[in-house]
Structure formats: C-alpha cells, structure tokens
Design an enzyme around this catalytic site. Structure first.
Site, PDB file in Angstrom:
ATOM      1  N   CYS A  94       0.788  -1.225  -0.082  1.00  0.00           N
ATOM      2  CA  CYS A  94      -0.003   0.097  -0.044  1.00  0.00           C
ATOM      3  C   CYS A  94       0.996   1.371  -0.119  1.00  0.00           C
ATOM      4  CB  CYS A  94      -0.750  -0.110   1.304  1.00  0.00           C
ATOM      5  SG  CYS A  94      -2.108  -1.397   1.323  1.00  0.00           S
TER       6      CYS A  94
ATOM      7  N   ASP B 193     -18.735  -6.367  25.768  1.00  0.00           N
ATOM      8  CA  ASP B 193     -19.567  -5.946  24.691  1.00  0.00           C
ATOM      9  C   ASP B 193     -20.155  -7.081  23.943  1.00  0.00           C
ATOM     10  OD1 ASP B 193     -20.639  -4.132  22.560  1.00  0.00           O
ATOM     11  OD2 ASP B 193     -18.739  -4.891  21.416  1.00  0.00           O
TER      12      ASP B 193
END
Lengths: 809, 57
Positions: A111, A516
C-alpha cells in the site's frame, strides 16, 4: 506491529480462499453477483485497477501477495476540498506546499509503495511519503495550492480514504520528547559501557597490579565521561524530582536523583584527593537502565493519544451544503448550525443532524458497534461517522466538529486516558515511604560515625554516601518493569499484545468483567439461522437474487448457499430490496414492507429478509450474529473463578436477552449508547468494584478507556484498539481468562520482587553502615540483587501453559 | 603500560563513533517509521533515488 498482526489475521481469513476465479482482482474480496469485466466486484475496484495499470504499477499486486484488502474503494471521491489544510513550505510561495493526510485502509508495505509511486508519477510532486506507524501521508508539491484536491483524489481513487490531519503541533511535541529520551539513552549507554571498561580494570588492579598513578588516570577519564553524561542524560529525572519536591511530594525520581548526584559528587571528591574508590560507573549504569524503562513507558503512552486524534479527523470531511445558489462543498468546520446538507449514498457523514428528506439505511457501526444496517427516515437523528448506505439524505445540521457526538466521545476518551495516567504504580507507592527511610538512615549513619564512632568527617561522609548508593533503588526500580517485560512476552506468546505499561498492575484486583456483545462475544457478522423447514431449492432461489447485492444480509444469505449462480435481470430498489421480473410475475427479496408482508412481531428490523415468489408461500430468513466458538466456555471458566460479569450492548433488547441467556450472564443491559456504557462502568467503580472492559467498537472506546483495565480483539476498530490496554488475536475469547490469570500471577511476582529487594537492603545496609562497602562490593551486591529479581520474574507461567491447564481442568 | 595511551583513545573513539552514528540516524528520521522502513527494503524499482527524498523535520 499492528499492521503485521492485521495482515496476519486478514491473511488467515481471506488469503488462500480468495483464489483466482471468485476473487476480485483488485480487492481480493468475493466477486459476488455482477462481475465487472468478469474480474472485479465493483466499479470502485475496476477503476482503481485501471489507474494502477495506467501508471504502470501492476507490480503492486505481486508485492501485496495474497492479502485481501477487505475494504472496497469509496466511489464518491469528488467534492474533496482540502485547501484549508495546505501549508506553504516557506514564505516564498515558489518553494511549494505541503499537507499531512491520514490514510485509512493501509494494510501492508504494498500500500505504501502504491500510494508513493502513484503520487511520484505526477510531475509537480516533490515528496510523497507514507508512514506505516502513524498511517500518515506527507505530501509536498510545487505550483498551486489547489492541486491538493487533484492529488488527494488520486489516492482516494486507488481505494484509500484520506482525512486531513490537524493535530500536528501536539504530535510534534510528544515526538520531540520521545527523541530527547532516546538521545539521552544513547549517551548514557555509550558512557556506561566505556566507564565500565575502565572500572573493571581498576577493580582487578586493586589486587596490586595497578599503580596509583594509572588508577588516578582511569578515575579521571571516568569522571570526564561521567560528569557531562549525568548533566545531560540525568535531566529527565532531575526535572521530575524537582517538580515533585516543589509540590511537597516525593516520587521514585527523588532518591534516584539524590543517589546519582551524590555518587558523582563523592567520586569527584575522591578523584581530587586521589582516593582509591570512585562510583562513576554505578551512577551512569543506573541512569542508563532507568532511561530504557522510561523510554518504553513514554512510547506506550504516545500510541494511546493517537486514537482520539483519528476520531476527530472523521468530522473534518467536506460537506455538501444546499444553499440558495445550489449545492456547495464546504469544510465541515465552516458549516453553520441549521444548514441543510446533502449526504450522498456511500458517503461517511461528517456532521450530526436530523433527517429532513430521504429514506435510507445507515451503517452506524462506528457509533453503536452494530453491524446490521439501521433504517432511517425523516425525523431520525444521524451522527458524524455513520455511513449512508442506500439513498441520498438531506439533513439539518445540529452539531459540527468537536460538538458532535463523535467529538464528545473523543474528548471523554482523552479525559479517561489522563485519569489512567494518574494511576499510582506500586513502585511509586513504595518509593514514597522508601525514600525518607533511606535518607534518614544515611544521615543517622553519618552522625553515628562522627559522634559515636569517632570517625573523621570525610570517612563519615563516604560511609553515608555508600549507604545511599547501595540502597539506590536499582533492584526496586527493576522489580516492577522486569515482571512487566516477562509478562508481556508471555502474553505475546498467547496472542495478546500488551500496550500499556501499568495495565497488568491495574488488572490484578479486577472482580467485575464487562463485555460488549457484537464483535466481542459474537463474531460481528450476521449468519443465517438454520431452519429445518426451509427447503434447499427455496434457499437457492433466494440466494440467486441475493448474489446481486452487497447488503450484509444478502451476503450472509449467499454465504449459506455459496454455489448459487447470480440471477439475470435483477434490479435493486433503494431502501427496499431486490426484485426480478419473471414470466409468471415478480420475485422480491427485501424487507417486509417491500415484499408486501406484515412486519413480524418478534423479529427485529434489520435481522430478517423476506422472499416472495409467484405461486409459492412467502419465506422469511432470520439472521443472527453467531457467538464466538469459545464464548460459552470462557464465560463458564470466568464464572468458576468468581468474577461478576455484565453484558452491555448497543443492540436491541430481544437480541441481547437471547445472547445473555445462552451464555448464562445474569446482568445485561440493551440499547446502551457509548456514554451510557462509560457511565455504567463509573457506577460500578463507585460501588468499589474494579472493572475489566472487553469491547471492540468505537461505541466501547470511552468505556475501554474508563475501565480499570481493558481488552480488545484485533478485529476491533483502530480507535478501540488504541483505547484498550491489551489487544488479543484471533477468534479465541479465552484470551480474556489467560490475561487475568497472568495479571494476577505477575502481581504476585511483583510483590515478591519488592520483598526480595527489601531483603537485599536489609543485608546490604548494615554492611554499608559498618563501612565495609567498597565500589567493588557495591557493584557485586547491586548486580546480584538485580539478577535475583530478574530470575524471579522468569518464573511467570507461560500463556500457552495457562491455556493447557485450563482445558485439563 | 604505554600501550594504554593508544588503547584507551582507540576504545573511546570507537564508542564515540557508534554513538554519533546513532544520533545521526535519529536526527535524520530513520527511527520515525520502524514498520515501514523494514518493508521498504523489499521494493525493487528503478527509481530508488525518489524514495530517498524524505520530508525535512
């Protein structure tokens, strides 16, 4: 490190599976229904591929190897306006301009290579450099400042999202401090090595082979190296000690500063009257070891701060404002409250607002952590950071920039991080009592020798100095960090990356664990619920339609029937679903309203799709986010160890109740917003509980920062990973149990180590008071005590073994 | 013992060289991006000069 981990996990999932025929050439994702040129999954990817090929940079695909991108290029690239963020390089405008952009979606070195090469292909670009650590692009160019938008568009069209970076000043200050510490460390290391070289010669010379002249020369050389080194490299400690003393407190740096200064002063005195002993080596070596610890600590803290900055960047995107003269692009900061703005489909919204026109679905995962798209209609509230999925929306702005919910979250995170910074480590607590005792002992031994022992002042001072030097908190200063170093390597072996230095200590007394739901206890992706009544051919018929859509539920449906062939003539209706005209009538796949069915009572919106065909009964497909494979086992293990457990989710009540029931978690709360989660944790803490938070979403970030300690999976958002104290890899939730076990073990070892350091002092101090301690004795005693402390820390159990014992038990 | 007159300056000089080298590397920004630089080595392209231009701190 993060990037490598990320790449690793991505590779595991998508690497080999993404083989030639079914994988998009650009992003490596599944091609799904409508292949563009037979090789790409969407327009964005084919566009990005064309640009890369046009620039002659196809090498990117070889460099990247098998790693899939996971994210598709954003197609809405027009309308960027970053002129406000451009900075001229010098007063003379001809010198050019520069900008710092945060780049989202960096995965690996390929990248960096691609972005840099693509920008260098532009003739006016002078510097383009991407940092893998900070994920920022530094861009310099000659000519007009307006070029920034065109250059930014190149990066966007390659499939990376760019955000202007604004907190440069703050970051620079932190970096300068880090560099100063590194420089001090280098100088101290150089000095310590060279002085030790001279000292070893002097020590062996005490046996008689070295004359006083040579010895004095060696001491002189040591002094010449040591004095400037202490003046330079000792500054971080002197400053901190001075600041503490001015506030009438004492910290670990006070005995360190006094010990080092005194050792140097006594040695200079010895040097002047050509005495046999000098302590330059002890002073400088101590300084070096302490600087290493200080540097590592500082670096861990810098990482945490970056998370909040990246959040704020989300609100700095350009916004399309609908004015009397038509649509205008403006930076979010210049949008007024009450302005009417347009959110195109596929765009990340940069302001808080109320929907006035349009029906669409929102990807709200950044705010509530849920992967299921949330339907939105006029009157509904949207928040900065959400992505508009289906159709354009018109909003009335209610908050911008730091006033948005996102800004509030970032501010709370910073505040919570600072709160954690005030955590007093055990070593500092000990130092608070230790320092006065040591100084008093030294003073008493001086007075004792002068008045009772009838010694002359000079030798009394020498003895008092020896007391101070030998008690110099070497073993004490090592006792805690060495356990941390060993513990973090053990955790690393178990797939847990420890990020915060004091996290282990904070985790030791934990009695409550808050989980969570989405992405933490569950995998975070919808899966088709198995229905025995469902016939395979019905599933296939629906999957053939679903193959034409990128909607998460359609992809989940396709995943349940992977060999379905995309049907022809399918049309996607925004905000509804898919339809296909057949000779017998119309087939529809979508929400209940779109299919003309009454909404089912028990199903939640966004977790079912309906399917109607001419001449067949309508079908409903239910989806659920599947639990992690070891979630039940982990919860059971933790319950067995007596932890209180809570489930806090932003999801709807029935879903949370279902999951909590499956896992046997008695206390749960649904539809909790990010601030509610943090408030719940604060409540628990007020009741005297110590809380561990495990979460993965941005909506957990504040709670992660507020809890006594926190864990995140590597699949979590960057922001959550940064807020958490430790990050665990892979799909194993059992890492939570490993982490707590190791934290408790290391707490025990830390206390043991402090005890050992104390025992060492109990033996060494009487010797020093009696006047038997020469620099050689001091060196041997100090290093052996340090060695004992290090060896003790190595007794920490290995992470892998903890897991084995766990499975046997 | 006159050998010491050579050996000690030599030892100090070598140590100093290492330290100055490190400080130079630090100043020229070689520690700014520890992840990226390690991977950049693997790129082989014609325009190596281009990548040597780094932003001035």
């Amino acid at each position: 490190m993060n990037a490598a981990l990320l790449q690793l996990t991505r590779g595991d999932v998508a690497g080999p599976a993404a083989s030639a025929a079914t994988a998009c050439v650009h992003c490596g994702g599944e091609i799904g229904a409508a292949p563009i040129d037979g090789r790409f999954c969407c327009r964005g990817c084919s566009g990005a591929y064309a640009i890369i090929k046009g620039l002659g940079l196809e090498q990117y695909y070889t460099l990247r190897g098998n790693a899939a991108l996971g994210e598709r290029p954003e197609t809405a690239t027009d309308g960027i306006d970053w002129n406000d963020f451009v900075v001229p390089l010098a007063d003379d405008k001809a010198a050019g301009y520069r900008i710092e952009l945060l780049v989202e979606g960096l995965h690996c070195a390929a990248c960096l290579w691609l972005i840099e090469q693509a920008l260098h292909a532009q003739p006016d670009v002078t510097v383009a450099r991407v940092s893998a650590t900070t994920r920022r692009l530094h861009l310099e160019w000659k000519g007009k400042p307006e070029r920034v938008n065109a250059l930014g568009a190149i990066v966007q069209s390659l499939g990376y999202r760019c955000l202007p970076y604004t907190a440069e000043g703050l970051e620079r200050a932190g970096q300068a401090e880090e560099k100063a510490l590194l420089r001090a460390m280098a100088v101290a290391g150089f000095a310590a090595a060279n002085i030790m070289l001279l000292s070893v010669s002097v020590w062996s010379g005490h046996l008689g082979s070295m004359g006083p002249a040579t010895r004095d020369l060696f001491h002189l050389l040591s002094g010449l190296i040591a004095i400037p080194t202490i003046l330079y490299a000792g500054q971080p400690f002197f400053r901190s000690a001075y600041a503490a003393l001015r506030q009438g407190r004492s910290n670990m740096d006070v005995p360190i500063s006094i010990g080092v200064t005194l050792a140097a002063a006594v040695s200079v005195a010895e040097l002047v009257r050509s005495g046999p002993h000098a302590y330059f080596d002890a002073a400088v070596t101590l300084l070096f070891f302490l600087l290493v610890g200080r540097y590592l600590d500082r670096r861990a803290r810098g990482v945490a701060r970056r998370g909040a900055e990246r959040l704020i960047a989300f609100t700095a995107r350009p916004v399309t404002v609908l004015t009397a003269e038509g649509p205008r692009q403006r930076p979010a900061a210049r949008v007024q409250l009450g302005d009417r703005v347009l959110a195109a489909s596929g765009e990340r919204i940069a302001v808080d607002g109320v929907v006035r026109e349009g029906v669409s679905a929102l990807d709200a995962s950044l705010i509530d952590g849920e992967t299921m798209p949330r339907p939105i209609a006029p009157g509904g509230k949207v928040f900065a950071g959400m992505i508009n999925l289906d159709a354009p929306l018109q909003l009335d702005v209610t908050a911008v920039g730091r006033d948005t919910l996102l800004g509030e979250i970032a501010r709370l995170m910073e505040a919570a991080e600072q709160g954690k910074g005030r955590f007093v480590q055990l070593a500092d607590k000990v130092a608070r009592y230790y320092a006065p005792v040591v100084h008093l002992t030294a003073l008493l031994s001086f007075l004792g020798w002068v008045f009772i022992g009838d010694a002359d002042i000079r030798s009394a001072i020498l003895i008092a100095a020896a007391v101070l030097i030998i008690t110099c908190p070497c073993a004490l200063a090592l006792a805690v960090p060495v356990v941390q170093v060993v513990a973090s390597s053990r955790l690393m072996a178990a797939g847990i990356l420890l990020k915060s230095a004091s996290a282990l200590e904070r985790s030791a007394g934990i009695d409550t664990i808050v989980f969570d739901k989405t992405g933490t206890l569950t995998m975070g992706e919808p899966r088709l619920l198995v229905d025995p009544a469902l016939r395979p051919e019905d599933l296939r018929a629906a999957a053939e339609l679903a193959a034409r859509s990128r909607h998460p539920l359609c992809r989940a449906l396709l995943a349940a029937c992977p060999d379905a062939w995309p049907a022809e003539g399918v049309e996607e209706v925004s905000g509804g679903g898919l339809r296909r005209a057949t000779p017998d009538g119309e087939m529809r796949l979508g929400n209940a309203r779109f299919c003309g069915l009454p909404p089912s009572d028990d199903a939640m919106p966004g977790s079912e799709i309906c399917f109607t065909r001419p001449g067949a009964a309508p079908l409903r497909f239910r989806f659920q986010d599947a639990l992690r494979s070891d979630a039940a086992e982990t919860i059971a293990t933790l319950r067995g160890r007596g932890y209180r457990m809570l489930l806090l989710s932003g999801d709807r009540m029935p879903v949370v109740r279902e999951i909590a029931g499956q896992l046997g978690i008695a206390e749960w709360r649904a539809e909790t917003d990010p601030l509610g989660k943090a408030a719940c944790i604060a409540d628990l803490q007020r009741q005297g509980h110590r809380v561990l938070m495990v979460g993965d979403g941005l909506n957990d970030a504040v709670a992660l920062a507020a809890a006594d300690a926190s864990l995140s999976p590597t699949s979590a958002l960057d922001v959550a990973q940064n807020a958490a104290d430790a990050v665990f890899r892979g799909g194993r939730l059992m890492a939570v149990a490993d982490f707590l076990k190791l934290a408790n073990a290391s707490r025990r070892l830390t206390v043991e180590n402090l005890g050992l350091a104390l025992v060492y002092n109990l033996f060494a101090v009487p010797l020093a008071i009696a006047g038997f301690v020469t620099p050689l004795v001091a060196a041997v005693a100090m290093s052996s005590s340090s060695l004992v402390v290090v060896l003790n820390a190595l007794r920490l159990p290995r992470g892998q073994e903890t897991r084995k014992q766990e499975s046997q038990a | 013992m006159t050998i010491l007159l050579y050996l000690i300056p030599a030892a100090l000089g070598l140590g100093l060289l290492g330290m100055v080298g490190f400080l130079w590397a630090l100043r020229s920004g070689q520690f700014d991006d520890l992840e990226g630089e390690g991977q950049r080595v693997l790129f082989d392209d014609a325009d190596a000069q281009q990548r040597l231009r780094r932003p001035k701190q």
